[in-house]
Design a protein around this motif. Sequence first.
Motif, PDB file in Angstrom:
ATOM      1  N   GLU A  64       0.917  -1.382   0.104  1.00  0.00           N
ATOM      2  CA  GLU A  64       0.080  -0.069   0.069  1.00  0.00           C
ATOM      3  C   GLU A  64       0.850   1.273   0.074  1.00  0.00           C
ATOM      4  O   GLU A  64       0.336   2.090  -0.824  1.00  0.00           O
ATOM      5  CB  GLU A  64      -0.985   0.033   1.223  1.00  0.00           C
ATOM      6  CG  GLU A  64      -2.033   1.063   1.152  1.00  0.00           C
ATOM      7  CD  GLU A  64      -3.173   1.087   2.015  1.00  0.00           C
ATOM      8  OE1 GLU A  64      -3.862   1.902   2.306  1.00  0.00           O
ATOM      9  OE2 GLU A  64      -3.135  -0.014   2.835  1.00  0.00           O
ATOM     10  N   ALA A  71      -7.433  -0.119  -5.458  1.00  0.00           N
ATOM     11  CA  ALA A  71      -8.469  -0.711  -5.507  1.00  0.00           C
ATOM     12  C   ALA A  71      -8.548  -2.364  -5.443  1.00  0.00           C
ATOM     13  O   ALA A  71      -8.990  -3.151  -4.636  1.00  0.00           O
ATOM     14  CB  ALA A  71      -9.704  -0.450  -6.543  1.00  0.00           C
ATOM     15  N   TYR A 110      -7.253  -3.569  -2.350  1.00  0.00           N
ATOM     16  CA  TYR A 110      -8.110  -3.709  -1.025  1.00  0.00           C
ATOM     17  C   TYR A 110      -9.035  -4.742  -1.291  1.00  0.00           C
ATOM     18  O   TYR A 110      -9.608  -5.438  -0.412  1.00  0.00           O
ATOM     19  CB  TYR A 110      -9.027  -2.483  -1.202  1.00  0.00           C
ATOM     20  CG  TYR A 110      -8.406  -0.950  -0.566  1.00  0.00           C
ATOM     21  CD1 TYR A 110      -7.154  -1.188   0.286  1.00  0.00           C
ATOM     22  CD2 TYR A 110      -8.758   0.175  -0.761  1.00  0.00           C
ATOM     23  CE1 TYR A 110      -6.500  -0.006   0.727  1.00  0.00           C
ATOM     24  CE2 TYR A 110      -8.164   1.194  -0.439  1.00  0.00           C
ATOM     25  CZ  TYR A 110      -6.875   1.274   0.344  1.00  0.00           C
ATOM     26  OH  TYR A 110      -6.260   2.144   0.984  1.00  0.00           O
ATOM     27  N   ARG A 112     -11.338  -5.766   1.712  1.00  0.00           N
ATOM     28  CA  ARG A 112     -11.702  -4.296   2.038  1.00  0.00           C
ATOM     29  C   ARG A 112     -12.643  -3.764   0.809  1.00  0.00           C
ATOM     30  O   ARG A 112     -12.269  -2.633   0.217  1.00  0.00           O
ATOM     31  CB  ARG A 112     -10.535  -3.292   2.174  1.00  0.00           C
ATOM     32  CG  ARG A 112      -9.623  -4.033   3.475  1.00  0.00           C
ATOM     33  CD  ARG A 112      -8.204  -3.169   3.395  1.00  0.00           C
ATOM     34  NE  ARG A 112      -8.362  -1.870   3.422  1.00  0.00           N
ATOM     35  CZ  ARG A 112      -7.093  -1.127   3.670  1.00  0.00           C
ATOM     36  NH1 ARG A 112      -5.921  -1.736   3.531  1.00  0.00           N
ATOM     37  NH2 ARG A 112      -7.207   0.148   3.948  1.00  0.00           N
ATOM     38  N   GLU A 155     -14.189  -0.283   0.558  1.00  0.00           N
ATOM     39  CA  GLU A 155     -12.790   0.811   0.155  1.00  0.00           C
ATOM     40  C   GLU A 155     -12.524   0.786  -1.189  1.00  0.00           C
ATOM     41  O   GLU A 155     -12.206   1.749  -1.845  1.00  0.00           O
ATOM     42  CB  GLU A 155     -11.736   0.720   1.078  1.00  0.00           C
ATOM     43  CG  GLU A 155     -11.926   0.928   2.534  1.00  0.00           C
ATOM     44  CD  GLU A 155     -10.721   0.658   3.484  1.00  0.00           C
ATOM     45  OE1 GLU A 155      -9.702   1.245   3.252  1.00  0.00           O
ATOM     46  OE2 GLU A 155     -10.671  -0.492   4.059  1.00  0.00           O
ATOM     47  N   GLU A 167      -7.882  -9.265   5.883  1.00  0.00           N
ATOM     48  CA  GLU A 167      -8.798  -8.624   6.771  1.00  0.00           C
ATOM     49  C   GLU A 167      -9.502  -9.689   7.454  1.00  0.00           C
ATOM     50  O   GLU A 167      -9.733 -10.714   6.945  1.00  0.00           O
ATOM     51  CB  GLU A 167      -9.745  -7.512   6.025  1.00  0.00           C
ATOM     52  CG  GLU A 167      -8.932  -6.385   5.527  1.00  0.00           C
ATOM     53  CD  GLU A 167      -8.406  -5.201   6.525  1.00  0.00           C
ATOM     54  OE1 GLU A 167      -9.120  -5.187   7.358  1.00  0.00           O
ATOM     55  OE2 GLU A 167      -7.325  -5.069   6.565  1.00  0.00           O
TER      56      GLU A 167
END
Length: 657
Positions: A217, A246, A249, A254, A257, A484
């Motif tokens: 990131e 994107a 994520y 995610r 987001e 996540e």
Amino acid sequence: MIPRLTRLLLTGLLVVLFWHTDTYAQEDEWDRHYRAGEAAYRQRDFDAAIKLNRAALEAAQAFGPNDVRLGNTLIALGASLKAQRKYAEAAPLFERALAIHEAALGPNHRRVARTLGNLVGLYRGQGKYADAEPFYRRILAIREETLGPEHPRVAQALHDLATNLYAQAKYTEAEPLYKRSLAIVEQEMGPEHPATATNLSGLAELYSAQGRIAEVEPLIRRSLAIREKRLGPRHPAVAESLNNLALLYRTQGRYAEAEPLYKQTLAILEDALGPEHPRMAASLSNFAVLYEVQNKYAEAEPLLRRALAIREKTLGPDHPNLTFNLINLAAVYRNQKNYGAAEPLYKRALAISEKALGPDHPKVAASLNALGLFYSRQGKNAEAEPLYKRALAIRERTLGPDHSDVAVSLANLAGLYADQGKYAEAEPLLKRALAVAETALGPQHPDMAPHLNGLALLYTDQDKFAEAEPYFKRALAIREAVLEPHHPEVIVSLSSLAELYATLDRFADAEKLFRRILAIREQSLGPEHPKVAVSLNKLAVNYQRLNKDSQAEPLLKRALAIRETALGPEHPAVAQSLHNLAGLYREQRKFTAAEPLYQRALAISEKAFGPEHSNVARQLESYAKLLRKTDRTAEAEKLEARVKAIRAKHARDNPVK
């Protein structure tokens, strides 16, 4: 299909090489054809370019066998043939041009590096990364010698070699090259130059492939900031960085987001390039995958259809870049069980890739793998096996036996054998897949988790639970480290381990995991999502096994209410919830409460599946048990006779092989 994070930095390496030399009166014919061929090529009229270049080649023969102009003409003709994917015809022309330029200019002349660039472009276009590698290395050596080790074109050569190594999953070798390229560009062109952003994206892609998610990131965000500052917030390169973020994520789960970033990417590209530009197709496909991984197929389908239409219009119906659009759209139909719509798309993707790229290209292997998966999901093992085997052979031959894609093919073939109960054939394939993936990716890479999970499931199918548990645990640890907490793959690992504990009667251990899954889904999906109902049912069944009926009942009731509201009162999942709640009441001897639930579940299942489905047999069997407990033996025997007939028919229709 996961998309690339960055484009190659190729300012001149893989472009057609057109050199102009002083002409004399006797050279007019060659010069006229050569320049006209160049113009036709730039207008993408490749048929005309080939015809003109052949005429120029005939005229160039008079200049002598080692004349640079002859080499230039061979390159021009080869480039036109390559544009039409006539690789076998182009290769000897590039090779002859290389020999001429080496003889005329010397082996280390910078123009020889350009000629080598055409040759590596040919190999890369065919997926022959190992064949291209020595030429990339030679280009780098020539540029270092002629330009010095800190020249920007040396950085370009380093980047291109690193990208070739990346394609071969040689990540350890690629990393120092990407880093050196980045250092040169930062030093010579500045830390905020767009070329610095491109190098940052390349390094981010490498780290993503290695599973070093935490390091990705910051690189993407720095690349994005450079591009926004130097190029403006509406530049296509900014869209590329937004797409990369994107994608990261999405990989991490995610999703909330990722969605606005994909929308912003599309808006920039549509404004800058127009609604039918090929890059729009790529972004639409990426956006669609975000919906697909969330099972939002209705949202994914129109995006994929639009992407396919753009590519068909701009590239033609038989271009190899259509294959992944076709496969993605087919996967949406497959997941919706619309097999009639999916199959022709898979077959078309395979036919296009074979015709355009040849039968042994890695992209052909990807198409074979997709079609094999389509058949295996339907239990059509005889159709799937030869496709998986051919994909494996192509990948071993073109990518080498230790490539991560080889591990995927091994795992697919092993899964097919495991589904047929051929455990002795499946196990060595899964073990080899695990070893290959560990070598290629590293022991903590997130793509290791499916291989670990696959081997664990093979052991559980054979009741080898002690062997399975450490693999399930390791897969879970890897996924928790990089994804996540609410990522679907984390839930897969938690569910696998929980089911194992329940099978081993370790209900207290299972309860902790089932409760954790429920909490994750409630937080990430909302309390009324159908997947929350699945978790409620799992936890309730576990409570029943612990004789905690008072805790199980409200969970089963809540699961039923969610499914009725979200899916409708006639959905098969509602029948399952009714059946589960009825079973609890039957065991509690609450027969009056249980019977109407069994009757309603049975009616739904018969309507949804037909009167001879295995689900109907299971519900008839449970209802018959209630009838026997209430001394209604004759009624029970009728239902039991139906169960026996259904299962006998199923055994006849599906003989064990």
